[in-house]
Scaffold this motif. Structure first.
Motif, short mmCIF file in Angstrom:
data_model
loop_
_atom_site.label_atom_id
_atom_site.label_comp_id
_atom_site.label_asym_id
_atom_site.label_seq_id
_atom_site.Cartn_x
_atom_site.Cartn_y
_atom_site.Cartn_z
N ASP A 77 0.82 -0.64 0.43
CA ASP A 77 -0.20 -0.30 0.44
C ASP A 77 0.43 1.74 0.23
O ASP A 77 1.09 1.69 0.75
N LYS A 78 0.84 2.15 -1.15
CA LYS A 78 1.80 2.95 -1.10
C LYS A 78 1.95 4.53 -0.50
O LYS A 78 2.61 4.70 0.50
N PRO A 79 0.58 4.94 0.03
CA PRO A 79 0.06 5.84 0.45
C PRO A 79 0.46 5.50 2.05
O PRO A 79 0.88 6.45 3.00
N ARG A 80 0.10 4.55 2.47
CA ARG A 80 0.63 3.70 3.95
C ARG A 80 2.22 4.08 4.13
O ARG A 80 2.68 4.19 4.90
N ASN A 81 3.08 3.11 3.28
CA ASN A 81 4.63 3.78 3.46
C ASN A 81 4.68 5.03 3.69
O ASN A 81 5.84 5.09 4.12
#
Length: 111
Positions: A77-81
């Motif tokens: 999950d890019k936004p979470r990363n």
């Protein structure tokens, strides 16, 4: 379980309520009963259903997923990363700022 015990101890300290021996024993019996019910619930589910839910994705997607399943879990999950990286950078920056400003003391002007 350790967090429950720690939370219980902390809440007792700040609530001001001191339990006598009978209340402590009753509370411990209640906690053990709740934990036993959770274990029985997991046992009723059965080991086949628990393993089936985790391995079901590997069966559907093919052999490639089984090799990635054994490796370390990495979030896709890019936004979470990005949020995690931003949080880490912010904390490191705040610590650096605090450490840098701690040594300076303002001299008061005396007349």
């Amino acid at each position: 379980m350790a967090t429950r015990n720690a939370l219980r101890i902390v809440s007792r300290r700040f609530s001001g309520k001191v339990l006598n021996e009978e209340e402590k024993a009753a509370e411990n019996v209640f906690i053990k009963k709740m934990e036993q019910e959770k274990l029985e619930k997991v046992a009723r589910k059965g080991p086949g259903e628990q393993a089936g839910s985790a391995g079901g994705e590997a069966k559907v997607s093919g052999g490639a997923a089984s090799s990635t399943e054994s490796g370390p879990k990495v979030s896709e999950d890019k936004p979470r990363n990005y949020a995690v990286v931003a949080g880490v950078v912010t904390v490191i920056g705040a610590i650096g700022w605090y450490m840098k400003s701690g040594g300076k003391k303002k001299q008061e002007v005396q007349e």
